[in-house]
Design a protein around this motif. Structure first.
Motif, PDB file in Angstrom:
ATOM      1  N   LYS A  32      44.538  -0.184 -81.845  1.00 52.77           N
ATOM      2  CA  LYS A  32      43.357  -1.272 -81.756  1.00 52.77           C
ATOM      3  C   LYS A  32      43.307  -1.754 -83.466  1.00 52.77           C
ATOM      4  N   GLN A  33      42.959  -0.748 -83.702  1.00 55.34           N
ATOM      5  CA  GLN A  33      43.593  -0.735 -85.060  1.00 55.34           C
ATOM      6  C   GLN A  33      44.151  -2.337 -85.988  1.00 55.34           C
ATOM      7  N   PHE A  34      44.869  -2.139 -85.561  1.00 53.03           N
ATOM      8  CA  PHE A  34      46.754  -2.706 -85.512  1.00 53.03           C
ATOM      9  C   PHE A  34      46.733  -4.269 -84.933  1.00 53.03           C
ATOM     10  N   ALA A  35      45.895  -4.653 -83.912  1.00 51.62           N
ATOM     11  CA  ALA A  35      46.055  -5.701 -83.337  1.00 51.62           C
ATOM     12  C   ALA A  35      45.688  -6.788 -84.180  1.00 51.62           C
TER      13      ALA A  35
ATOM     14  N   ILE B 280      53.865   4.931 -81.384  1.00 47.95           N
ATOM     15  CA  ILE B 280      52.929   3.592 -81.751  1.00 47.95           C
ATOM     16  C   ILE B 280      51.616   3.676 -82.056  1.00 47.95           C
ATOM     17  N   PRO B 281      51.367   2.070 -83.380  1.00 46.53           N
ATOM     18  CA  PRO B 281      52.271   1.241 -83.201  1.00 46.53           C
ATOM     19  C   PRO B 281      53.483   0.752 -83.491  1.00 46.53           C
TER      20      PRO B 281
ATOM     21  N   GLY C 286      53.651   3.041 -86.980  1.00 48.15           N
ATOM     22  CA  GLY C 286      52.620   2.646 -87.527  1.00 48.15           C
ATOM     23  C   GLY C 286      51.664   1.782 -87.589  1.00 48.15           C
ATOM     24  N   GLN C 287      50.433   1.512 -89.149  1.00 46.80           N
ATOM     25  CA  GLN C 287      50.508   0.223 -89.097  1.00 46.80           C
ATOM     26  C   GLN C 287      50.829  -0.749 -89.969  1.00 46.80           C
ATOM     27  N   VAL C 288      51.253  -0.930 -89.845  1.00 47.06           N
ATOM     28  CA  VAL C 288      52.672  -1.322 -91.240  1.00 47.06           C
ATOM     29  C   VAL C 288      51.712  -2.752 -91.733  1.00 47.06           C
TER      30      VAL C 288
END
Length: 191
Positions: free
Chosen positions: A84-87, A130-131, A148-150
């Motif tokens: 959700k945060q990475f979207a 994920i992600p 992860g959240q790259v």
């Protein structure tokens, strides 16, 4: 007199009813979307990035590889807080590279379970986390694989190399024009 008492009693009943409904909604699990939990709130690109055009993607992985088009694969789940945060970052990939590369978000729940996958199947690149972000160049070679959240900048650096663009340190900051900037180009300057 009777009418006034009826309406004042009606208002009280209405207020009590509205309070009860509010309390019921707040304790029944029905709530607003929350980016910091693992609850399903709907499609994350619509809810958290404001971008419903990401899914479904315009081209499949096979179509993109056949056209020798670079690909950004993003593996996610709609009910995962990291996804959700990475979207929003995925939406930025599309904002800057969506015309030149295929941005393909893949809900990992939709990957068909198989013993082996071919390089033109999305399951081939998935590592079980994920992600996950995978960038393939025009020849289908993996040039980036991050879990992860790259950071947007990390993927941007790789895509700049894929498209033979100058490094970020040597280019101006990429910014979208505002509406007023567009208007100012259309109106001749007063002298």
């Amino acid at each position: 007199m009777l009418t006034i008492q009826f309406f004042s009693g009606f208002r009280r009943v209405l207020m009590i009813f509205l309070c009860a409904v509010t309390v019921w909604f707040s304790y029944s699990g029905i709530s607003q979307a929350d980016i910091n939990n693992d609850r399903y709130d709907g499609n994350i690109f619509v809810v958290y990035a404001g971008n419903g055009s990401l899914v479904p993607s315009k081209l499949t992985l096979k179509q993109s590889l056949d056209r020798e088009k670079p690909v950004v694969l993003v593996y996610y789940l709609d009910d995962n807080s990291d996804s959700k945060q990475f979207a929003f970052i995925v939406s930025r990939f599309q904002e800057f590279y969506g015309r030149a590369a295929s941005i393909i978000p893949i809900n990992v729940d939709t990957i068909p379970p198989q013993d082996q996958y071919k390089p033109d199947e999305v399951g081939y690149y998935y590592k079980g986390a994920i992600p996950q972000t995978v960038v393939l160049d025009q020849q289908g070679k993996i040039v980036f694989d991050g879990i992860g959240q790259v950071k947007f900048e990390d993927v941007d650096d790789v895509l700049r190399q894929v498209f033979d663009l100058v490094p970020r340190s040597q280019s101006v900051e990429l910014k979208r024009k505002t509406f007023n900037e567009f208007n100012s180009e259309l109106v001749p300057e007063a002298k």
